[in-house]
Scaffold this motif. Sequence first.
Motif, PDB file in Angstrom:
ATOM      1  N   ALA A 114      -0.472   9.070 -12.665  1.00 44.46           N
ATOM      2  CA  ALA A 114      -0.611   7.628 -12.557  1.00 44.46           C
ATOM      3  C   ALA A 114      -0.449   7.307 -11.084  1.00 44.46           C
ATOM      4  O   ALA A 114       0.659   7.377 -10.543  1.00 44.46           O
ATOM      5  CB  ALA A 114       0.438   6.915 -13.409  1.00 44.46           C
TER       6      ALA A 114
ATOM      7  N   VAL B 105      -4.972   7.651 -13.795  1.00 44.50           N
ATOM      8  CA  VAL B 105      -5.033   6.211 -13.992  1.00 44.50           C
ATOM      9  C   VAL B 105      -4.541   5.575 -12.694  1.00 44.50           C
ATOM     10  O   VAL B 105      -3.776   6.183 -11.941  1.00 44.50           O
ATOM     11  CB  VAL B 105      -4.173   5.730 -15.189  1.00 44.50           C
ATOM     12  CG1 VAL B 105      -4.673   6.319 -16.488  1.00 44.50           C
ATOM     13  CG2 VAL B 105      -2.703   6.075 -14.982  1.00 44.50           C
TER      14      VAL B 105
ATOM     15  N   GLU C 162      -2.458   2.648 -10.810  1.00 44.29           N
ATOM     16  CA  GLU C 162      -1.380   1.665 -10.959  1.00 44.29           C
ATOM     17  C   GLU C 162      -1.328   0.781  -9.719  1.00 44.29           C
ATOM     18  O   GLU C 162      -1.665   1.207  -8.618  1.00 44.29           O
ATOM     19  CB  GLU C 162      -0.030   2.379 -11.143  1.00 44.29           C
ATOM     20  CG  GLU C 162       0.062   3.237 -12.387  1.00 44.29           C
ATOM     21  CD  GLU C 162       0.383   2.431 -13.638  1.00 44.29           C
ATOM     22  OE1 GLU C 162       0.643   1.209 -13.514  1.00 44.29           O
ATOM     23  OE2 GLU C 162       0.372   3.017 -14.734  1.00 44.29           O
TER      24      GLU C 162
ATOM     25  N   GLU D 250      -9.166   6.658 -15.840  1.00 42.81           N
ATOM     26  CA  GLU D 250      -9.240   6.307 -17.251  1.00 42.81           C
ATOM     27  C   GLU D 250      -8.857   4.856 -17.495  1.00 42.81           C
ATOM     28  O   GLU D 250      -9.206   4.280 -18.526  1.00 42.81           O
ATOM     29  CB  GLU D 250      -8.336   7.236 -18.059  1.00 42.81           C
ATOM     30  CG  GLU D 250      -8.772   8.687 -17.956  1.00 42.81           C
ATOM     31  CD  GLU D 250      -7.865   9.635 -18.706  1.00 42.81           C
ATOM     32  OE1 GLU D 250      -6.894   9.176 -19.340  1.00 42.81           O
ATOM     33  OE2 GLU D 250      -8.134  10.851 -18.670  1.00 42.81           O
ATOM     34  N   ALA D 251      -8.113   4.246 -16.569  1.00 44.47           N
ATOM     35  CA  ALA D 251      -7.735   2.840 -16.667  1.00 44.47           C
ATOM     36  C   ALA D 251      -7.180   2.398 -15.331  1.00 44.47           C
ATOM     37  O   ALA D 251      -6.751   3.217 -14.507  1.00 44.47           O
ATOM     38  CB  ALA D 251      -6.692   2.621 -17.771  1.00 44.47           C
TER      39      ALA D 251
ATOM     40  N   SER E 177      -4.216  -0.328 -14.169  1.00 45.98           N
ATOM     41  CA  SER E 177      -3.106  -1.068 -14.769  1.00 45.98           C
ATOM     42  C   SER E 177      -2.594  -2.140 -13.818  1.00 45.98           C
ATOM     43  O   SER E 177      -2.513  -1.920 -12.598  1.00 45.98           O
ATOM     44  CB  SER E 177      -1.978  -0.092 -15.122  1.00 45.98           C
ATOM     45  OG  SER E 177      -0.905  -0.753 -15.758  1.00 45.98           O
TER      46      SER E 177
ATOM     47  N   GLY F 229      -5.734  -2.025 -18.127  1.00 47.94           N
ATOM     48  CA  GLY F 229      -4.553  -1.967 -18.968  1.00 47.94           C
ATOM     49  C   GLY F 229      -3.530  -2.953 -18.436  1.00 47.94           C
ATOM     50  O   GLY F 229      -2.902  -2.710 -17.402  1.00 47.94           O
TER      51      GLY F 229
ATOM     52  N   GLU G 209      -0.054  -4.717 -18.329  1.00 46.64           N
ATOM     53  CA  GLU G 209       1.271  -4.267 -18.726  1.00 46.64           C
ATOM     54  C   GLU G 209       2.252  -5.424 -18.902  1.00 46.64           C
ATOM     55  O   GLU G 209       2.543  -6.137 -17.942  1.00 46.64           O
ATOM     56  CB  GLU G 209       1.846  -3.301 -17.684  1.00 46.64           C
ATOM     57  CG  GLU G 209       3.221  -2.773 -18.062  1.00 46.64           C
ATOM     58  CD  GLU G 209       3.870  -1.956 -16.962  1.00 46.64           C
ATOM     59  OE1 GLU G 209       4.983  -1.443 -17.202  1.00 46.64           O
ATOM     60  OE2 GLU G 209       3.276  -1.829 -15.877  1.00 46.64           O
TER      61      GLU G 209
ATOM     62  N   THR H  12      -1.386  -1.659 -21.205  1.00 49.59           N
ATOM     63  CA  THR H  12      -0.523  -0.584 -20.727  1.00 49.59           C
ATOM     64  C   THR H  12       0.830  -0.762 -21.396  1.00 49.59           C
ATOM     65  O   THR H  12       1.453  -1.816 -21.253  1.00 49.59           O
ATOM     66  CB  THR H  12      -0.358  -0.637 -19.200  1.00 49.59           C
ATOM     67  OG1 THR H  12      -1.594  -0.292 -18.575  1.00 49.59           O
ATOM     68  CG2 THR H  12       0.723   0.332 -18.736  1.00 49.59           C
TER      69      THR H  12
ATOM     70  N   ASN I 261      -3.337   2.918 -21.708  1.00 46.87           N
ATOM     71  CA  ASN I 261      -2.459   3.554 -20.726  1.00 46.87           C
ATOM     72  C   ASN I 261      -1.037   3.508 -21.264  1.00 46.87           C
ATOM     73  O   ASN I 261      -0.605   2.486 -21.799  1.00 46.87           O
ATOM     74  CB  ASN I 261      -2.537   2.813 -19.385  1.00 46.87           C
ATOM     75  CG  ASN I 261      -1.752   3.485 -18.281  1.00 46.87           C
ATOM     76  OD1 ASN I 261      -1.574   4.704 -18.273  1.00 46.87           O
ATOM     77  ND2 ASN I 261      -1.279   2.694 -17.332  1.00 46.87           N
TER      78      ASN I 261
ATOM     79  N   GLN J 165       3.036   4.487 -20.219  1.00 50.64           N
ATOM     80  CA  GLN J 165       4.097   4.938 -19.329  1.00 50.64           C
ATOM     81  C   GLN J 165       5.290   5.312 -20.204  1.00 50.64           C
ATOM     82  O   GLN J 165       5.559   4.640 -21.198  1.00 50.64           O
ATOM     83  CB  GLN J 165       4.477   3.825 -18.353  1.00 50.64           C
ATOM     84  CG  GLN J 165       3.325   3.366 -17.485  1.00 50.64           C
ATOM     85  CD  GLN J 165       3.622   2.070 -16.756  1.00 50.64           C
ATOM     86  OE1 GLN J 165       4.654   1.436 -16.994  1.00 50.64           O
ATOM     87  NE2 GLN J 165       2.724   1.657 -15.883  1.00 50.64           N
TER      88      GLN J 165
ATOM     89  N   GLY K 158      -5.297   9.136 -24.106  1.00 54.58           N
ATOM     90  CA  GLY K 158      -5.108   8.893 -22.689  1.00 54.58           C
ATOM     91  C   GLY K 158      -3.852   9.561 -22.167  1.00 54.58           C
ATOM     92  O   GLY K 158      -3.148  10.273 -22.884  1.00 54.58           O
TER      93      GLY K 158
END
Length: 382
Positions: free
Chosen positions: A58, A92, A94, A136-137, A139, A177, A179, A208, A235, A237, A272
Amino acid sequence: MTAPPARAPADPDHPAGADRPPLDPGALRLGYGTNGFANHRLGDALAVLADLGYQGVALTLDHDHLDPFTPGLARRVAAVRRRLDALGLAVVVETGARYLLDPWHKHAPTLLHDDPAPRIEFLRRAARIGADLGAEAVSFWAGVRPPEVPAALAWQRLVAGCAAVCAEAEAAGVPLGFEPEPGMLVEDIAGWWRLREALGAPAGFGITLDIGHCRCLEPQPVPDCVAAVAEHLVNVQIDDMRRGVHEHLEFGAGEIDFPPVLRALAAAGYGGLVAVELPRHSHAAPAVAARSLDFLRAAARAASATAAAPAATGAATTAATGAATTAATGAAATAATGAAATAAAGADQHRTTDSAPLLCSRGRSTPGSPVLRGGLQSKGGG
Protein backbone atom coordinates in the motif's frame (compact mmCIF):
# COMPACT_ATOMS: atom_id res chain seq x y z
CA MET A 1 11.92 -14.13 -8.28
CA THR A 2 8.38 -15.13 -9.18
CA ALA A 3 6.60 -13.48 -12.08
CA PRO A 4 4.48 -10.47 -11.15
CA PRO A 5 0.76 -11.12 -10.73
CA ALA A 6 -1.53 -10.29 -13.59
CA ARG A 7 -3.32 -6.98 -13.12
CA ALA A 8 -6.72 -6.91 -14.73
CA PRO A 9 -7.78 -3.46 -15.94
CA ALA A 10 -10.39 -1.78 -13.79
CA ASP A 11 -13.95 -1.88 -15.09
CA PRO A 12 -15.87 1.07 -13.61
CA ASP A 13 -19.15 -0.40 -14.86
CA HIS A 14 -18.65 -3.61 -12.89
CA PRO A 15 -18.07 -3.22 -9.14
CA ALA A 16 -14.93 -4.93 -7.90
CA GLY A 17 -16.86 -6.97 -5.36
CA ALA A 18 -19.60 -8.32 -7.60
CA ASP A 19 -19.94 -12.07 -8.19
CA ARG A 20 -16.79 -13.10 -6.34
CA PRO A 21 -16.57 -16.78 -5.36
CA PRO A 22 -15.41 -17.66 -1.84
CA LEU A 23 -11.71 -18.22 -1.21
CA ASP A 24 -9.67 -20.25 1.21
CA PRO A 25 -8.25 -17.91 3.88
CA GLY A 26 -4.79 -19.07 2.89
CA ALA A 27 -5.34 -17.52 -0.53
CA LEU A 28 -5.65 -13.99 0.84
CA ARG A 29 -2.96 -11.70 -0.58
CA LEU A 30 -0.93 -9.95 2.11
CA GLY A 31 0.66 -6.54 1.69
CA TYR A 32 2.30 -3.88 3.84
CA GLY A 33 1.93 -0.10 3.93
CA THR A 34 4.95 1.98 2.95
CA ASN A 35 3.93 4.55 5.58
CA GLY A 36 5.37 2.01 8.01
CA PHE A 37 8.73 2.28 6.18
CA ALA A 38 9.10 6.06 6.36
CA ASN A 39 12.83 5.84 7.15
CA HIS A 40 13.59 3.69 4.10
CA ARG A 41 14.11 4.69 0.49
CA LEU A 42 11.11 3.46 -1.45
CA GLY A 43 13.17 1.03 -3.53
CA ASP A 44 14.71 -0.45 -0.40
CA ALA A 45 11.32 -0.78 1.30
CA LEU A 46 9.88 -2.60 -1.70
CA ALA A 47 12.84 -4.98 -1.77
CA VAL A 48 12.57 -5.77 1.94
CA LEU A 49 8.86 -6.50 1.67
CA ALA A 50 9.30 -8.71 -1.38
CA ASP A 51 12.14 -10.61 0.30
CA LEU A 52 9.97 -11.19 3.37
CA GLY A 53 7.26 -12.72 1.18
CA TYR A 54 4.62 -10.01 0.92
CA GLN A 55 2.60 -9.98 -2.28
CA GLY A 56 1.94 -6.27 -2.49
CA VAL A 57 2.30 -2.82 -0.99
CA ALA A 58 0.00 0.00 0.00
CA LEU A 59 2.02 2.92 -1.35
CA THR A 60 1.48 6.26 0.40
CA LEU A 61 2.34 9.13 -1.92
CA ASP A 62 4.60 11.37 0.15
CA HIS A 63 7.61 13.67 -0.10
CA ASP A 64 9.98 10.74 0.48
CA HIS A 65 8.01 8.03 -1.36
CA LEU A 66 6.97 9.09 -4.86
CA ASP A 67 6.22 12.78 -4.33
CA PRO A 68 3.43 13.71 -6.76
CA PHE A 69 4.47 17.38 -6.87
CA THR A 70 8.17 17.28 -7.79
CA PRO A 71 9.54 17.39 -11.36
CA GLY A 72 9.94 14.28 -13.48
CA LEU A 73 6.80 12.61 -12.14
CA ALA A 74 6.10 10.48 -15.23
CA ARG A 75 9.66 9.18 -15.27
CA ARG A 76 9.60 8.39 -11.54
CA VAL A 77 6.22 6.67 -11.74
CA ALA A 78 7.44 4.53 -14.62
CA ALA A 79 10.52 3.54 -12.61
CA VAL A 80 8.40 2.52 -9.62
CA ARG A 81 6.12 0.50 -11.90
CA ARG A 82 9.12 -1.36 -13.29
CA ARG A 83 10.40 -2.01 -9.78
CA LEU A 84 7.04 -3.33 -8.59
CA ASP A 85 6.78 -5.62 -11.60
CA ALA A 86 10.33 -6.90 -11.18
CA LEU A 87 9.64 -7.76 -7.53
CA GLY A 88 6.25 -9.31 -8.24
CA LEU A 89 4.42 -6.83 -6.02
CA ALA A 90 0.87 -5.62 -6.53
CA VAL A 91 0.03 -2.11 -5.35
CA VAL A 92 -2.73 0.10 -4.02
CA VAL A 93 -2.22 3.86 -3.70
CA GLU A 94 -2.80 5.55 -0.34
CA THR A 95 -3.15 9.30 0.15
CA GLY A 96 -2.79 9.80 3.90
CA ALA A 97 0.53 11.69 3.90
CA ARG A 98 0.57 14.07 6.85
CA TYR A 99 2.35 17.27 5.75
CA LEU A 100 2.50 16.89 1.98
CA LEU A 101 0.15 19.80 1.20
CA ASP A 102 0.82 22.13 4.14
CA PRO A 103 4.08 22.10 6.15
CA TRP A 104 2.32 23.60 9.19
CA HIS A 105 -0.95 21.69 9.40
CA LYS A 106 -1.24 17.92 9.31
CA HIS A 107 -3.51 16.61 6.53
CA ALA A 108 -4.58 20.10 5.55
CA PRO A 109 -6.30 21.13 3.46
CA THR A 110 -8.92 18.41 3.26
CA LEU A 111 -12.00 18.32 1.07
CA LEU A 112 -13.81 20.15 3.87
CA HIS A 113 -11.67 23.31 4.07
CA ASP A 114 -12.49 26.68 2.55
CA ASP A 115 -10.01 26.01 -0.24
CA PRO A 116 -10.06 22.28 -1.01
CA ALA A 117 -8.40 22.76 -4.42
CA PRO A 118 -4.95 21.47 -3.35
CA ARG A 119 -6.52 18.31 -1.92
CA ILE A 120 -8.64 17.74 -5.03
CA GLU A 121 -5.61 18.21 -7.26
CA PHE A 122 -3.62 15.79 -5.13
CA LEU A 123 -6.35 13.14 -5.36
CA ARG A 124 -6.67 13.65 -9.11
CA ARG A 125 -2.94 13.10 -9.45
CA ALA A 126 -3.20 10.05 -7.22
CA ALA A 127 -5.82 8.56 -9.55
CA ARG A 128 -3.61 9.11 -12.59
CA ILE A 129 -0.55 7.75 -10.77
CA GLY A 130 -2.60 4.74 -9.68
CA ALA A 131 -3.58 4.04 -13.26
CA ASP A 132 0.04 4.30 -14.44
CA LEU A 133 1.20 1.96 -11.66
CA GLY A 134 -1.50 -0.59 -12.43
CA ALA A 135 -2.88 -0.05 -8.93
CA GLU A 136 -5.79 -2.14 -7.75
CA ALA A 137 -7.35 0.87 -5.98
CA VAL A 138 -6.69 4.43 -4.86
CA SER A 139 -7.69 5.10 -1.26
CA PHE A 140 -8.69 8.40 0.37
CA TRP A 141 -10.81 9.81 3.19
CA ALA A 142 -12.94 12.82 4.18
CA GLY A 143 -10.89 14.71 6.74
CA VAL A 144 -11.82 16.24 10.08
CA ARG A 145 -14.42 19.01 9.91
CA PRO A 146 -12.84 22.36 10.78
CA PRO A 147 -14.66 23.86 13.78
CA GLU A 148 -15.60 26.99 11.84
CA VAL A 149 -17.25 25.04 9.01
CA PRO A 150 -20.94 24.18 9.60
CA ALA A 151 -21.80 20.50 9.28
CA ALA A 152 -24.11 20.98 6.30
CA LEU A 153 -21.49 22.98 4.39
CA ALA A 154 -18.79 20.42 5.20
CA TRP A 155 -21.01 17.68 3.80
CA GLN A 156 -21.67 19.65 0.60
CA ARG A 157 -17.97 20.19 0.13
CA LEU A 158 -17.24 16.51 0.70
CA VAL A 159 -19.79 15.37 -1.87
CA ALA A 160 -18.58 17.90 -4.44
CA GLY A 161 -14.95 16.98 -3.90
CA CYS A 162 -15.63 13.25 -4.10
CA ALA A 163 -17.59 13.76 -7.31
CA ALA A 164 -14.59 15.49 -8.89
CA VAL A 165 -12.27 12.69 -7.78
CA CYS A 166 -14.71 10.04 -9.02
CA ALA A 167 -14.75 11.66 -12.46
CA GLU A 168 -10.95 11.63 -12.63
CA ALA A 169 -10.72 8.03 -11.42
CA GLU A 170 -13.36 6.87 -13.90
CA ALA A 171 -11.45 8.51 -16.75
CA ALA A 172 -8.24 6.86 -15.53
CA GLY A 173 -9.94 3.47 -15.11
CA VAL A 174 -8.93 2.96 -11.47
CA PRO A 175 -11.30 2.04 -8.60
CA LEU A 176 -11.59 4.32 -5.59
CA GLY A 177 -11.64 3.02 -2.04
CA PHE A 178 -13.08 5.61 0.34
CA GLU A 179 -11.97 4.95 3.91
CA PRO A 180 -14.12 5.69 6.96
CA GLU A 181 -11.67 7.13 9.47
CA PRO A 182 -12.39 7.60 13.21
CA GLY A 183 -12.93 11.25 14.07
CA MET A 184 -13.42 12.35 10.46
CA LEU A 185 -16.64 13.55 8.85
CA VAL A 186 -17.18 10.03 7.52
CA GLU A 187 -15.91 7.79 10.28
CA ASP A 188 -17.92 4.58 9.94
CA ILE A 189 -19.58 2.25 7.47
CA ALA A 190 -22.97 3.95 7.87
CA GLY A 191 -21.35 7.24 6.83
CA TRP A 192 -19.82 5.57 3.78
CA TRP A 193 -23.23 4.28 2.69
CA ARG A 194 -24.68 7.77 3.07
CA LEU A 195 -21.87 9.29 1.00
CA ARG A 196 -22.19 6.66 -1.70
CA GLU A 197 -25.91 7.40 -2.00
CA ALA A 198 -25.28 11.16 -2.16
CA LEU A 199 -22.87 10.56 -5.05
CA GLY A 200 -25.46 8.53 -6.97
CA ALA A 201 -23.87 5.14 -6.16
CA PRO A 202 -21.08 5.25 -8.78
CA ALA A 203 -19.78 1.79 -9.64
CA GLY A 204 -16.16 2.82 -9.16
CA PHE A 205 -16.69 4.20 -5.65
CA GLY A 206 -15.74 1.34 -3.35
CA ILE A 207 -14.72 1.16 0.28
CA THR A 208 -11.38 0.84 2.02
CA LEU A 209 -11.99 -1.08 5.22
CA ASP A 210 -9.51 -0.81 8.08
CA ILE A 211 -10.00 -3.86 10.30
CA GLY A 212 -8.75 -2.02 13.38
CA HIS A 213 -11.26 0.78 12.85
CA CYS A 214 -14.06 -1.78 12.91
CA ARG A 215 -13.03 -2.88 16.38
CA CYS A 216 -12.51 0.71 17.46
CA LEU A 217 -15.99 2.07 16.79
CA GLU A 218 -18.36 -0.06 14.70
CA PRO A 219 -21.32 -1.48 16.66
CA GLN A 220 -21.21 -4.93 15.06
CA PRO A 221 -18.45 -7.59 15.30
CA VAL A 222 -15.57 -7.15 12.91
CA PRO A 223 -16.46 -10.14 10.66
CA ASP A 224 -19.96 -8.71 10.29
CA CYS A 225 -18.45 -5.40 9.15
CA VAL A 226 -16.63 -7.27 6.40
CA ALA A 227 -19.81 -9.04 5.30
CA ALA A 228 -21.79 -5.80 5.31
CA VAL A 229 -19.60 -4.17 2.64
CA ALA A 230 -18.29 -7.28 0.86
CA GLU A 231 -19.76 -6.32 -2.50
CA HIS A 232 -17.99 -2.95 -2.50
CA LEU A 233 -14.71 -3.90 -0.85
CA VAL A 234 -11.73 -2.80 -2.96
CA ASN A 235 -9.02 -2.29 -0.33
CA VAL A 236 -8.34 -3.71 3.14
CA GLN A 237 -5.99 -2.38 5.81
CA ILE A 238 -5.28 -4.67 8.73
CA ASP A 239 -3.94 -3.96 12.22
CA ASP A 240 -4.88 -4.63 15.81
CA MET A 241 -6.84 -2.13 17.91
CA ARG A 242 -8.78 -1.71 21.14
CA ARG A 243 -12.36 -0.67 21.59
CA GLY A 244 -12.72 3.10 21.75
CA VAL A 245 -9.08 4.03 21.08
CA HIS A 246 -7.79 4.86 17.60
CA GLU A 247 -4.26 3.51 17.88
CA HIS A 248 -2.83 1.11 15.32
CA LEU A 249 -1.22 -1.77 17.22
CA GLU A 250 0.87 -4.75 16.27
CA PHE A 251 -1.02 -8.02 16.06
CA GLY A 252 -1.63 -9.53 19.48
CA ALA A 253 -1.38 -6.19 21.28
CA GLY A 254 -5.06 -5.32 20.78
CA GLU A 255 -8.41 -7.06 21.09
CA ILE A 256 -9.16 -8.48 17.63
CA ASP A 257 -9.60 -12.22 17.02
CA PHE A 258 -8.11 -12.50 13.54
CA PRO A 259 -9.00 -15.98 12.21
CA PRO A 260 -12.74 -15.10 12.02
CA VAL A 261 -11.86 -11.85 10.25
CA LEU A 262 -9.76 -13.66 7.65
CA ARG A 263 -12.53 -16.22 7.19
CA ALA A 264 -14.98 -13.38 6.55
CA LEU A 265 -12.70 -11.83 3.93
CA ALA A 266 -12.27 -15.21 2.25
CA ALA A 267 -16.01 -15.94 2.38
CA ALA A 268 -16.58 -12.59 0.67
CA GLY A 269 -14.29 -13.68 -2.15
CA TYR A 270 -12.11 -10.66 -1.55
CA GLY A 271 -9.07 -11.00 -3.80
CA GLY A 272 -7.47 -7.63 -3.24
CA LEU A 273 -4.58 -6.80 -0.97
CA VAL A 274 -4.87 -7.12 2.80
CA ALA A 275 -2.19 -4.62 3.76
CA VAL A 276 -0.73 -4.18 7.23
CA GLU A 277 -1.30 -0.60 8.42
CA LEU A 278 1.26 0.35 11.08
CA PRO A 279 2.27 3.93 10.30
CA ARG A 280 3.91 4.51 13.70
CA HIS A 281 6.37 1.63 13.48
CA SER A 282 8.95 2.82 10.95
CA HIS A 283 11.66 2.80 13.61
CA ALA A 284 11.65 -1.02 13.48
CA ALA A 285 10.05 -1.58 10.08
CA PRO A 286 11.77 -4.78 8.86
CA ALA A 287 11.29 -6.60 12.19
CA VAL A 288 7.68 -5.44 12.55
CA ALA A 289 6.89 -6.44 8.98
CA ALA A 290 8.40 -9.90 9.54
CA ARG A 291 6.44 -10.43 12.77
CA SER A 292 3.25 -9.24 11.10
CA LEU A 293 3.60 -11.65 8.21
CA ASP A 294 4.27 -14.59 10.54
CA PHE A 295 1.20 -13.71 12.59
CA LEU A 296 -1.15 -13.33 9.62
CA ARG A 297 0.04 -16.55 8.02
CA ALA A 298 -0.60 -18.42 11.28
CA ALA A 299 -4.02 -16.80 11.60
CA ALA A 300 -4.84 -17.78 8.01
CA ARG A 301 -3.90 -21.39 8.71
CA ALA A 302 -6.14 -21.37 11.77
CA ALA A 303 -8.95 -19.79 9.74
CA SER A 304 -8.60 -22.46 7.04
CA ALA A 305 -8.68 -25.25 9.62
CA THR A 306 -11.85 -23.85 11.14
CA ALA A 307 -13.52 -23.35 7.77
CA ALA A 308 -12.73 -26.94 6.79
CA ALA A 309 -14.15 -28.50 9.96
CA PRO A 310 -17.45 -30.31 9.26
CA ALA A 311 -20.38 -28.61 10.93
CA ALA A 312 -21.94 -32.01 11.68
CA THR A 313 -19.46 -32.73 14.43
CA GLY A 314 -20.95 -29.94 16.51
CA ALA A 315 -19.40 -29.21 19.84
CA ALA A 316 -16.62 -31.75 19.39
CA THR A 317 -15.51 -30.03 16.21
CA THR A 318 -15.74 -26.65 17.89
CA ALA A 319 -13.51 -27.82 20.73
CA ALA A 320 -11.04 -29.50 18.38
CA THR A 321 -10.93 -26.50 16.11
CA GLY A 322 -10.46 -24.20 19.08
CA ALA A 323 -7.46 -26.23 20.13
CA ALA A 324 -6.14 -26.22 16.57
CA THR A 325 -6.62 -22.48 16.34
CA THR A 326 -4.82 -21.95 19.62
CA ALA A 327 -1.98 -24.23 18.56
CA ALA A 328 -1.73 -22.71 15.10
CA THR A 329 -1.67 -19.13 16.28
CA GLY A 330 -0.28 -19.53 19.77
CA ALA A 331 3.42 -20.13 19.29
CA ALA A 332 3.67 -18.09 16.11
CA ALA A 333 1.61 -15.24 17.50
CA THR A 334 3.54 -15.26 20.74
CA ALA A 335 6.85 -15.14 18.91
CA ALA A 336 5.54 -12.70 16.34
CA THR A 337 4.11 -10.21 18.78
CA GLY A 338 5.96 -10.83 22.03
CA ALA A 339 7.84 -7.56 21.94
CA ALA A 340 4.72 -5.71 20.81
CA ALA A 341 2.55 -7.19 23.53
CA THR A 342 5.13 -6.35 26.17
CA ALA A 343 5.29 -2.80 24.94
CA ALA A 344 1.50 -2.57 24.80
CA ALA A 345 1.23 -3.69 28.42
CA GLY A 346 3.05 -0.55 29.43
CA ALA A 347 1.63 1.62 26.68
CA ASP A 348 0.14 4.18 29.03
CA GLN A 349 3.60 4.89 30.42
CA HIS A 350 5.67 4.41 27.27
CA ARG A 351 3.86 5.57 24.13
CA THR A 352 5.82 5.16 20.91
CA THR A 353 3.51 7.51 19.00
CA ASP A 354 4.31 11.20 18.63
CA SER A 355 1.04 12.27 20.24
CA ALA A 356 -1.70 10.73 22.34
CA PRO A 357 -4.11 8.29 20.64
CA LEU A 358 -7.41 9.43 19.23
CA LEU A 359 -10.51 8.54 21.19
CA CYS A 360 -13.05 7.11 18.79
CA SER A 361 -16.15 9.22 18.37
CA ARG A 362 -19.65 8.29 17.33
CA GLY A 363 -20.73 11.05 15.00
CA ARG A 364 -19.36 13.81 17.24
CA SER A 365 -17.15 15.72 14.80
CA THR A 366 -18.25 19.02 16.31
CA PRO A 367 -16.43 21.77 18.17
CA GLY A 368 -15.67 20.81 21.75
CA SER A 369 -16.49 17.12 21.32
CA PRO A 370 -14.24 14.60 23.14
CA VAL A 371 -12.80 13.19 19.92
CA LEU A 372 -9.09 13.27 20.72
CA ARG A 373 -6.35 13.73 23.28
CA GLY A 374 -3.43 15.92 22.20
CA GLY A 375 -2.92 17.34 18.67
CA LEU A 376 -5.07 17.05 15.59
CA GLN A 377 -6.59 13.78 14.52
CA SER A 378 -4.29 11.82 12.24
CA LYS A 379 -4.26 8.88 9.93
CA GLY A 380 -2.71 6.25 12.16
CA GLY A 381 -4.01 7.69 15.41
CA GLY A 382 -2.35 10.75 16.81
